[in-house]
Design a protein around this motif. Structure first.
Motif, PDB file in Angstrom:
ATOM      1  N   ARG A  49      71.344 -53.808  43.198  1.00  0.00           N
ATOM      2  CA  ARG A  49      70.448 -54.587  44.111  1.00  0.00           C
ATOM      3  C   ARG A  49      71.046 -55.776  44.352  1.00  0.00           C
ATOM      4  NH1 ARG A  49      67.558 -49.886  45.514  1.00  0.00           N
ATOM      5  NH2 ARG A  49      66.484 -49.258  43.509  1.00  0.00           N
ATOM      6  N   ALA A  50      72.387 -55.881  44.662  1.00  0.00           N
ATOM      7  CA  ALA A  50      73.236 -56.909  44.731  1.00  0.00           C
ATOM      8  C   ALA A  50      74.389 -56.771  45.803  1.00  0.00           C
ATOM      9  CB  ALA A  50      74.047 -57.334  43.568  1.00  0.00           C
ATOM     10  N   GLN A  51      73.864 -57.384  46.932  1.00  0.00           N
ATOM     11  CA  GLN A  51      74.811 -57.081  48.266  1.00  0.00           C
ATOM     12  C   GLN A  51      75.465 -58.303  48.716  1.00  0.00           C
ATOM     13  OE1 GLN A  51      72.713 -55.750  51.732  1.00  0.00           O
ATOM     14  NE2 GLN A  51      74.359 -55.680  52.791  1.00  0.00           N
TER      15      GLN A  51
ATOM     16  N   GLU B 104      76.553 -53.664  43.111  1.00  0.00           N
ATOM     17  CA  GLU B 104      76.343 -52.535  43.759  1.00  0.00           C
ATOM     18  C   GLU B 104      74.953 -52.885  44.670  1.00  0.00           C
ATOM     19  OE1 GLU B 104      74.846 -49.166  45.855  1.00  0.00           O
ATOM     20  OE2 GLU B 104      77.051 -49.454  44.988  1.00  0.00           O
ATOM     21  N   ALA B 105      75.010 -52.617  45.850  1.00  0.00           N
ATOM     22  CA  ALA B 105      73.820 -53.059  46.781  1.00  0.00           C
ATOM     23  C   ALA B 105      72.581 -51.992  46.533  1.00  0.00           C
ATOM     24  CB  ALA B 105      74.071 -52.748  48.312  1.00  0.00           C
ATOM     25  N   GLY B 106      72.697 -50.990  46.078  1.00  0.00           N
ATOM     26  CA  GLY B 106      71.731 -49.840  45.806  1.00  0.00           C
ATOM     27  C   GLY B 106      71.093 -50.047  44.315  1.00  0.00           C
ATOM     28  N   GLY B 107      70.536 -49.030  43.712  1.00  0.00           N
ATOM     29  CA  GLY B 107      69.983 -48.900  42.624  1.00  0.00           C
ATOM     30  C   GLY B 107      70.686 -48.290  41.711  1.00  0.00           C
ATOM     31  N   GLY B 108      70.320 -47.860  40.477  1.00  0.00           N
ATOM     32  CA  GLY B 108      71.024 -47.261  39.263  1.00  0.00           C
ATOM     33  C   GLY B 108      71.716 -46.141  39.200  1.00  0.00           C
ATOM     34  N   GLY B 109      71.314 -45.316  40.238  1.00  0.00           N
ATOM     35  CA  GLY B 109      71.623 -43.973  40.173  1.00  0.00           C
ATOM     36  C   GLY B 109      71.684 -42.990  39.138  1.00  0.00           C
ATOM     37  N   GLN B 110      70.422 -43.257  38.443  1.00  0.00           N
ATOM     38  CA  GLN B 110      70.061 -42.541  37.096  1.00  0.00           C
ATOM     39  C   GLN B 110      68.885 -41.515  37.234  1.00  0.00           C
ATOM     40  OE1 GLN B 110      71.214 -44.748  33.553  1.00  0.00           O
ATOM     41  NE2 GLN B 110      70.992 -46.456  34.992  1.00  0.00           N
ATOM     42  N   SER B 111      68.331 -41.473  38.587  1.00  0.00           N
ATOM     43  CA  SER B 111      67.270 -40.694  38.517  1.00  0.00           C
ATOM     44  C   SER B 111      67.214 -39.013  38.614  1.00  0.00           C
ATOM     45  CB  SER B 111      66.275 -40.944  39.926  1.00  0.00           C
ATOM     46  OG  SER B 111      67.028 -40.596  41.152  1.00  0.00           O
ATOM     47  N   SER B 112      66.276 -38.488  38.386  1.00  0.00           N
ATOM     48  CA  SER B 112      66.480 -37.187  38.532  1.00  0.00           C
ATOM     49  C   SER B 112      66.540 -36.532  40.018  1.00  0.00           C
ATOM     50  CB  SER B 112      64.868 -36.175  38.333  1.00  0.00           C
ATOM     51  OG  SER B 112      64.624 -36.536  36.817  1.00  0.00           O
ATOM     52  N   LEU B 113      66.591 -37.296  40.860  1.00  0.00           N
ATOM     53  CA  LEU B 113      66.968 -37.033  42.255  1.00  0.00           C
ATOM     54  C   LEU B 113      68.349 -36.927  42.422  1.00  0.00           C
ATOM     55  CD1 LEU B 113      64.559 -38.680  44.629  1.00  0.00           C
ATOM     56  CD2 LEU B 113      64.642 -36.450  44.088  1.00  0.00           C
ATOM     57  N   VAL B 114      69.126 -37.958  41.567  1.00  0.00           N
ATOM     58  CA  VAL B 114      70.577 -37.947  41.357  1.00  0.00           C
ATOM     59  C   VAL B 114      70.893 -36.607  40.369  1.00  0.00           C
ATOM     60  CG1 VAL B 114      72.581 -39.096  40.841  1.00  0.00           C
ATOM     61  CG2 VAL B 114      70.795 -40.190  41.888  1.00  0.00           C
TER      62      VAL B 114
ATOM     63  N   ASN C 205      67.776 -60.334  44.749  1.00  0.00           N
ATOM     64  CA  ASN C 205      66.386 -60.767  44.667  1.00  0.00           C
ATOM     65  C   ASN C 205      66.020 -61.770  45.530  1.00  0.00           C
ATOM     66  OD1 ASN C 205      66.114 -58.691  42.452  1.00  0.00           O
ATOM     67  ND2 ASN C 205      66.872 -60.072  41.192  1.00  0.00           N
ATOM     68  N   GLY C 206      66.617 -61.991  46.788  1.00  0.00           N
ATOM     69  CA  GLY C 206      66.255 -62.994  47.752  1.00  0.00           C
ATOM     70  C   GLY C 206      66.999 -64.237  47.398  1.00  0.00           C
ATOM     71  N   LEU C 207      67.982 -64.038  46.474  1.00  0.00           N
ATOM     72  CA  LEU C 207      68.575 -65.484  46.305  1.00  0.00           C
ATOM     73  C   LEU C 207      70.282 -65.419  46.596  1.00  0.00           C
ATOM     74  CD1 LEU C 207      66.983 -66.531  42.795  1.00  0.00           C
ATOM     75  CD2 LEU C 207      66.371 -67.385  45.236  1.00  0.00           C
ATOM     76  N   VAL C 208      70.758 -66.161  47.028  1.00  0.00           N
ATOM     77  CA  VAL C 208      72.252 -66.332  47.488  1.00  0.00           C
ATOM     78  C   VAL C 208      73.083 -67.015  46.197  1.00  0.00           C
ATOM     79  CG1 VAL C 208      74.190 -66.601  48.940  1.00  0.00           C
ATOM     80  CG2 VAL C 208      71.802 -65.865  49.813  1.00  0.00           C
ATOM     81  N   ARG C 209      73.950 -66.117  45.601  1.00  0.00           N
ATOM     82  CA  ARG C 209      74.603 -66.872  44.407  1.00  0.00           C
ATOM     83  C   ARG C 209      76.159 -66.645  44.727  1.00  0.00           C
ATOM     84  NH1 ARG C 209      73.216 -64.142  39.400  1.00  0.00           N
ATOM     85  NH2 ARG C 209      73.142 -62.458  40.556  1.00  0.00           N
ATOM     86  N   THR C 210      77.114 -67.448  44.160  1.00  0.00           N
ATOM     87  CA  THR C 210      78.442 -67.255  44.228  1.00  0.00           C
ATOM     88  C   THR C 210      78.994 -67.010  42.971  1.00  0.00           C
ATOM     89  OG1 THR C 210      78.533 -68.953  46.148  1.00  0.00           O
ATOM     90  CG2 THR C 210      80.465 -68.407  44.704  1.00  0.00           C
ATOM     91  N   LEU C 211      79.666 -65.969  42.996  1.00  0.00           N
ATOM     92  CA  LEU C 211      80.592 -65.270  41.692  1.00  0.00           C
ATOM     93  C   LEU C 211      81.958 -65.322  41.840  1.00  0.00           C
ATOM     94  CD1 LEU C 211      78.410 -62.068  40.970  1.00  0.00           C
ATOM     95  CD2 LEU C 211      78.008 -64.365  40.096  1.00  0.00           C
ATOM     96  N   ARG C 212      82.462 -65.979  40.990  1.00  0.00           N
ATOM     97  CA  ARG C 212      84.211 -66.150  41.180  1.00  0.00           C
ATOM     98  C   ARG C 212      84.899 -65.344  40.368  1.00  0.00           C
ATOM     99  NH1 ARG C 212      85.731 -70.921  43.485  1.00  0.00           N
ATOM    100  NH2 ARG C 212      87.728 -70.824  42.558  1.00  0.00           N
TER     101      ARG C 212
END
Length: 556
Positions: free
Chosen positions: A217-219, A35-45, A238-245
């Protein structure tokens, strides 16, 4: 973090949360959700009324703009999309509506075997725990809680009385045998708090199931292929590009805008579009990004002196402090409001076999998607066209994965859409001018004196925009412009499936969150190879397990 999984799910919205949560029920299967965004667990949600801080801003929200809309006097439209676990179910108005039964039979008639209403109903029921309604059309014990509103707002009854005065039918279940009528929406809430797809399907199992990995935070920047088989994704975190298979499948659930964008960035899409941006072509699929459909929506806005309507005032602020205390004690009152508390599905002319417009009656003044505030209190009423003829597109602004896509809903591009909206305008105003509501209205902000058809057309072009239901950009079918087959597999490729609203061949007659969750529930069976219709025995067992294991809700 592990680098290889059986399934990689791209996007933590309604489709992605369901797929990841369900697939990870099997302890022998490893699942990674990105998920590119955050955890979705705040009071705003979690606090329903706090959506007012998210929809008009970039908080948990991609907050996209459209390209200039020629049908809207060249204005750019606004397209909020959820950016957190839960996706748009973390910021939406929580309305639980499935659409008309005809919509799904129409999908099947277009050649999508297994998607008729009788085929998809078991998946709606599997997902649902309806607190009030228990019958053959509704589910009990599913992970997605569906409840009556707990706001106790007297404007609900005033809205229903206005419908009676207008000669319109009432309806206490828009997902029942008959959709037509005026009523109060049921919402995806549990005990007065938002029940997003993440809270229903995913969050209770994060850190509990060893085979479930959730990365925020993973786009995802592109899909990687070996030949024509999807085998991995490239992720920026976090500024790093990784490959997941992925050993088995990559499952795209990034939504109607970003799923086609990601396909094109990966070399899958219209050949000319990819060539224009210098992207090597892997698979020429001309339908990627085409067929964008959304409900064009006009909003009536009124002022009222009643503090039962929300707004900005000293007296209103004092009352809201009391309401905050009530929410803490009882989980009732104004903070449980979804704002769009009442609604309707209506026919603008005789002879129609199903409603062609939908209303959202809002206990607050809504101007420019709540991005414009004014002192005082007010009411609003949205009216949208359920099956517009106009078709738009999603295309690339550049080959930079961080660039927003170009979104063109083409609102009111088809002249008949504008004429249908004129009829919708007149019917909605008749309801809002009924005494039960008119007696509470002190000023009509934008439609006073708008009477002729040409005056109505002018105000529609000036103020129509999205009601946030984009679909169709990777549509299901077997023709040359279809992107996925009836199993949701991308044509011409292997190991790649799409599970979000982009696969809808046509826009449903209603809100799109519940249908997206249904699509994902069905997709899980397709992935597992179970077949077209889920077993009722399995439905009960799974639903009970999900319900019993649900994590406690916590509001900060």
């Amino acid at each position: 973090m592990k680098k290889t999984f059986d399934y990689i799910v791209v996007g933590g919205g309604s489709g992605g949360c369901v797929v990841a949560g369900r697939l990870s029920e099997d302890p022998d299967v490893s699942v990674c959700l990105l998920e590119a965004g955050g955890g979705g667990q705040s009071s705003l949600v979690n606090i329903p009324a706090a959506m007012v801080a998210m929809v008009p801003t970039s908080v948990n929200n991609w907050a996209f703009d459209t390209v200039p809309q020629m049908g809207l006097e060249g204005r750019k439209g606004y397209q909020p999309r959820g950016k957190a676990l839960g996706g748009s179910s973390a910021i939406n108005a929580m309305i639980y509506v499935r659409g008309h039964q005809w919509d799904y039979d129409h999908w099947a008639a277009l050649g999508n075997t297994g998607w008729g209403f009788k085929d998809v109903l078991p998946y709606f029921r599997r997902s649902e725990h309806n607190e009030r309604i228990g019958n053959h059309l509704h589910g009990r014990g599913g992970p997605l809680w569906v409840s009556d509103l707990r706001s106790d707002n007297p404007f609900q009854q005033r809205f229903l009385e206005a419908a009676r005065e207008s000669g319109l039918p009432l309806n206490d279940d828009f997902n029942g045998e008959e959709q037509e009528g005026v009523g109060i929406y049921q919402v995806t809430q549990k005990h007065g708090e938002r029940c997003s797809a993440a809270r229903a399907y995913l969050l209770p199992y994060v850190g509990v199931r060893n085979n479930l990995t959730v990365e925020t935070r993973a786009q995802v920047q592109r899909i990687l292929f070996e030949g024509t088989r999807a085998v991995a994704v490239e992720v920026l975190q976090n500024g790093l590009v990784r490959t997941l298979r992925a050993r088995r499948e990559v499952i795209l659930a990034a939504g109607a805008f970003q799923t086609p964008q990601l396909l094109m960035l990966s070399g899958v899409g219209p050949k000319e579009e990819l060539q224009r941006h210098g992207i090597p072509l892997l698979q020429d699929l001309p339908g990627v990004g085409q067929n964008l459909q959304d409900h064009p929506d006009f909003v009536f806005v009124y002022k009222t002196s009643s503090l039962d309507a929300m707004g900005v005032s000293l007296a209103g602020s004092t009352r809201m402090l009391k309401e905050a205390g009530r929410f803490r004690r009882e989980r009732r009152g104004m903070l449980t409001s979804n704002f769009a508390e009442g609604g309707a599905f209506l026919k603008t002319r005789e002879g129609l076999d199903k409603p062609d417009i939908q209303l959202h009656f809002v206990v607050a003044p809504v101007e420019d998607h709540a991005r414009k505030l004014r002192l005082g209190h007010g009411l609003s009423c949205h009216v949208c066209l359920l099956r517009p003829r106009s078709r738009g597109t999603v295309s690339l602004a550049s080959k930079d994965p961080q660039a927003a896509p170009l979104i063109d809903p083409a609102f009111l591009q088809d002249p008949q859409d504008l004429e249908d909206m004129v009829a919708a305008f007149r019917l909605t105003r008749r309801l809002m001018q009924a005494p039960a509501l008119a007696n509470w209205i002190t000023r009509d902000l934008y439609t006073d004196g708008v009477d002729t058809d040409e005056q109505i057309r002018t105000v529609l072009r000036r103020r129509t925009d999205s009601v946030y239901h984009p679909v169709g950009t990777c549509r299901m079918g077997d023709d040359p412009l279809a992107v996925v087959d009836a199993q949701l597999r991308v044509h011409g490729l292997q190991g790649l499936r799409i599970v979000d609203a982009s696969v809808m061949p046509t826009l449903v007659g209603g809100n799109t969150n519940a249908p997206t969750i249904m699509i994902a529930e069905k997709a899980v069976d397709l992935i597992r190879g179970i077949g077209r219709v889920c077993s009722s025995a399995r439905t009960e067992t799974t639903a009970t397990t999900e319900n019993n294991n649900e994590a406690s809700y916590v509001v900060a």
